[in-house]
Design a protein around this motif. Structure first.
Motif, PDB file in Angstrom:
ATOM      1  N   ASP A  70       1.855   8.368  -4.847  1.00 13.37           N
ATOM      2  CA  ASP A  70       2.609   9.521  -5.376  1.00 13.37           C
ATOM      3  C   ASP A  70       2.563  10.778  -4.406  1.00 13.37           C
ATOM      4  OD1 ASP A  70       4.495   8.606  -7.380  1.00 13.37           O
ATOM      5  OD2 ASP A  70       2.711   8.477  -8.739  1.00 13.37           O
ATOM      6  N   HIS A  71       3.488  11.466  -4.354  1.00 17.83           N
ATOM      7  CA  HIS A  71       3.684  12.706  -3.717  1.00 17.83           C
ATOM      8  C   HIS A  71       2.736  13.776  -4.154  1.00 17.83           C
ATOM      9  CE1 HIS A  71       6.986  11.176  -1.052  1.00 17.83           C
ATOM     10  NE2 HIS A  71       7.577  10.781  -2.116  1.00 17.83           N
ATOM     11  N   ASP A  72       1.663  14.360  -3.550  1.00 14.84           N
ATOM     12  CA  ASP A  72       1.042  15.270  -3.638  1.00 14.84           C
ATOM     13  C   ASP A  72       0.678  15.456  -5.268  1.00 14.84           C
ATOM     14  OD1 ASP A  72       1.974  16.601  -1.428  1.00 14.84           O
ATOM     15  OD2 ASP A  72       3.389  17.835  -2.170  1.00 14.84           O
ATOM     16  N   SER A  89       6.138  -1.046   0.561  1.00 18.82           N
ATOM     17  CA  SER A  89       7.416  -0.956   0.528  1.00 18.82           C
ATOM     18  C   SER A  89       7.994   0.535   0.253  1.00 18.82           C
ATOM     19  CB  SER A  89       7.816  -1.743  -0.831  1.00 18.82           C
ATOM     20  OG  SER A  89       7.232  -1.042  -1.889  1.00 18.82           O
ATOM     21  N   ASP A  90       7.382   1.397  -0.066  1.00 29.51           N
ATOM     22  CA  ASP A  90       7.693   2.708  -0.258  1.00 29.51           C
ATOM     23  C   ASP A  90       8.566   2.724  -1.560  1.00 29.51           C
ATOM     24  OD1 ASP A  90       7.820   5.621  -0.151  1.00 29.51           O
ATOM     25  OD2 ASP A  90       8.628   5.465   1.792  1.00 29.51           O
ATOM     26  N   CYS A  91       8.399   1.868  -2.298  1.00 25.40           N
ATOM     27  CA  CYS A  91       9.215   1.347  -3.629  1.00 25.40           C
ATOM     28  C   CYS A  91       9.230   2.751  -4.690  1.00 25.40           C
ATOM     29  CB  CYS A  91       8.669   0.469  -4.606  1.00 25.40           C
ATOM     30  SG  CYS A  91       9.667   0.022  -5.989  1.00 25.40           S
ATOM     31  N   HIS A  92      10.334   3.246  -5.053  1.00 28.04           N
ATOM     32  CA  HIS A  92      10.474   4.391  -5.935  1.00 28.04           C
ATOM     33  C   HIS A  92      11.295   3.878  -7.293  1.00 28.04           C
ATOM     34  CE1 HIS A  92       9.981   6.730  -2.262  1.00 28.04           C
ATOM     35  NE2 HIS A  92       9.664   7.903  -3.074  1.00 28.04           N
ATOM     36  N   GLY A  93      11.060   2.799  -7.524  1.00 31.82           N
ATOM     37  CA  GLY A  93      11.545   2.037  -8.915  1.00 31.82           C
ATOM     38  C   GLY A  93      12.831   2.113  -8.585  1.00 31.82           C
ATOM     39  N   LEU A 151       0.802  -1.288  -0.072  1.00 32.68           N
ATOM     40  CA  LEU A 151       0.105   0.051  -0.016  1.00 32.68           C
ATOM     41  C   LEU A 151       0.820   1.289  -0.038  1.00 32.68           C
ATOM     42  CD1 LEU A 151      -2.759  -1.200   2.749  1.00 32.68           C
ATOM     43  CD2 LEU A 151      -2.729  -1.409   0.128  1.00 32.68           C
ATOM     44  N   HIS A 152       2.123   1.043  -0.356  1.00 30.35           N
ATOM     45  CA  HIS A 152       2.931   2.320  -0.556  1.00 30.35           C
ATOM     46  C   HIS A 152       3.911   2.413  -1.692  1.00 30.35           C
ATOM     47  CE1 HIS A 152       5.096   5.643   2.108  1.00 30.35           C
ATOM     48  NE2 HIS A 152       5.257   6.157   0.932  1.00 30.35           N
ATOM     49  N   LEU A 153       3.511   3.012  -2.727  1.00 29.06           N
ATOM     50  CA  LEU A 153       4.346   2.610  -4.013  1.00 29.06           C
ATOM     51  C   LEU A 153       4.476   4.192  -4.824  1.00 29.06           C
ATOM     52  CD1 LEU A 153       2.619  -0.463  -5.263  1.00 29.06           C
ATOM     53  CD2 LEU A 153       4.812  -0.272  -4.364  1.00 29.06           C
ATOM     54  N   HIS A 154       5.313   4.471  -5.469  1.00 33.62           N
ATOM     55  CA  HIS A 154       5.606   5.640  -6.203  1.00 33.62           C
ATOM     56  C   HIS A 154       5.898   5.274  -7.728  1.00 33.62           C
ATOM     57  CE1 HIS A 154       5.784   8.139  -2.627  1.00 33.62           C
ATOM     58  NE2 HIS A 154       6.229   7.260  -2.053  1.00 33.62           N
ATOM     59  N   THR A 155       5.247   6.066  -8.569  1.00 33.36           N
ATOM     60  CA  THR A 155       5.694   6.029  -9.948  1.00 33.36           C
ATOM     61  C   THR A 155       6.509   7.302 -10.503  1.00 33.36           C
ATOM     62  OG1 THR A 155       3.820   7.271 -10.899  1.00 33.36           O
ATOM     63  CG2 THR A 155       3.771   4.618 -10.370  1.00 33.36           C
ATOM     64  N   THR A 210      -2.621   9.221  -2.009  1.00 36.63           N
ATOM     65  CA  THR A 210      -1.501  10.102  -2.289  1.00 36.63           C
ATOM     66  C   THR A 210      -0.885  10.226  -1.075  1.00 36.63           C
ATOM     67  OG1 THR A 210      -1.068  12.291  -3.213  1.00 36.63           O
ATOM     68  CG2 THR A 210      -3.030  12.184  -1.886  1.00 36.63           C
ATOM     69  N   GLU A 211       0.336  10.706  -1.217  1.00 39.82           N
ATOM     70  CA  GLU A 211       1.326  10.808   0.337  1.00 39.82           C
ATOM     71  C   GLU A 211       1.595  12.370   0.226  1.00 39.82           C
ATOM     72  OE1 GLU A 211       4.976   8.869   0.193  1.00 39.82           O
ATOM     73  OE2 GLU A 211       5.126   9.198   2.196  1.00 39.82           O
ATOM     74  N   LEU A 212       0.878  13.026   1.218  1.00 42.48           N
ATOM     75  CA  LEU A 212       1.064  14.519   1.590  1.00 42.48           C
ATOM     76  C   LEU A 212       2.146  14.685   2.414  1.00 42.48           C
ATOM     77  CD1 LEU A 212      -2.876  15.488   1.718  1.00 42.48           C
ATOM     78  CD2 LEU A 212      -1.313  15.640  -0.224  1.00 42.48           C
TER      79      LEU A 212
HETATM   80 ZN   LIG Z   1       6.440   7.303  -0.062  1.00 43.35          ZN
END
Ligand SMILES: [Zn+2]
Ligand SMILES: [Zn+2]
Length: 285
Positions: free
Chosen positions: A37-39, A240-244, A5-9, A62-64
């Motif tokens: 994704d942030h904001d 995971s907070d995966c950022h690729g 439940l924590h992923l970024h693209t 979204t992650e604020l």
């Molecule tokens: Zn994050």
């Protein structure tokens, strides 16, 4: 069954497209993914479509970036209405603040005779939510730094010469905004914030959950926050907070949140939220 439940693209500071991320999720056998994704929620429609193709349930989020009495924290809004007018206009504001911050940081670098151009950063970012990792990648591109760590250590970390403070809304405002958009507010990676004393105040402000499982939470930290979640009747989430490929190896797969936590999250949603209940509707692309 398990979830991340924590992923970024690449719609914020990750490197994967939504389709690549959904593909990795499928390879790891995930039943449910959330994009945080942030904001921004720009990537959510495509991520929803990509997950549907892979047979994975998708939760938009979204992650604020917020602050509580001077301390920065991240609050994730799950299952928000990605077309909510107030959420979208606030995000537009956060994004223009981010773009101005990039401009200021580049100006500081230029004053230190680092020949970085703002356009080069924005070309790498190629999104509306640019951040420091994009400046770092631009510094590597022009051979000023060898890797992301060096760029942060020399220039970009808090207190380093190119660092510019980031505008933040208050934690209470972030929670209220997420609730206005129909979602649930979850404190991200509390183990990296190191200020547990704020948690009761956040709960009083309406915080719904806490991210107990995170790549950078050792087992003792996980257990600590599971206990806090129980004390305050908070939802338990994790990711995971995966950022690729941004931070060395991709982190997706490092956290496999038991699916029961997704069920509990969906149960807690307001009655009119389309993601409520056992069978979540995927957003249309
Ligand atoms: Zn994050
Ligand atoms: Zn975060």
């Amino acid at each position: 069954m398990f979830a991340d439940l924590h992923l970024h693209t690449a719609f914020s500071d990750g490197t994967y497209s939504p389709e690549e991320l959904a593909g990795h999720g499928a390879r790891h056998g995930f039943s449910c993914l959330a994009l945080t994704d942030h904001d921004t929620v720009e990537g959510c429609a495509r991520m929803g479509a990509a997950c549907r193709k892979e047979g994975i349930e998708f939760l938009p989020a979204t992650e604020l970036t917020a602050e509580f009495k001077g301390t920065e924290l991240h609050i994730i809004g799950y299952c928000i209405d990605i077309e909510h007018p107030k959420m979208l206009s606030e995000m537009e504001h956060f994004q223009s603040v981010r773009q101005n911050r990039i401009k200021e940081m580049v100006e500081r670098l230029n004053r230190m005779n680092v020949p970085l151009r703002e356009e080069a950063v924005m070309a790498i970012a190629n999104c509306r939510s640019p951040g420091r990792p994009h400046i770092a990648r631009a510094l590597i591109q022009i051979n000023v730094c060898k890797n992301l760590d060096e760029a942060f250590e020399r220039f970009l970390k808090k207190g380093r010469p190119a660092w510019v403070p980031k505008f933040k809304i208050s934690a209470n405002e972030a929670i209220a905004l997420i609730h206005a958009a129909g979602g649930l507010a979850v404190m991200a990676h509390p183990g990296l914030v190191h200020h547990d004393s704020m948690i009761p105040d956040l709960v009083a402000a309406g915080l719904d959950g806490i991210e107990c499982y995170h790549t950078r939470h050792p087992t003792t930290t996980v257990e600590h926050y599971l206990q806090i979640a129980e004390e305050h009747h908070l939802l338990v989430t994790g990711g995971s907070d995966c950022h690729g490929m941004n931070k060395g190896q991709p982190l997706i797969g490092s956290i496999k949140l038991p699916y029961q936590h997704v069920e509990q999250l969906k149960e807690r949603l307001p009655a009119n939220n389309p993601f409520k209940g056992p069978f979540a509707k995927m957003p249309q692309p």
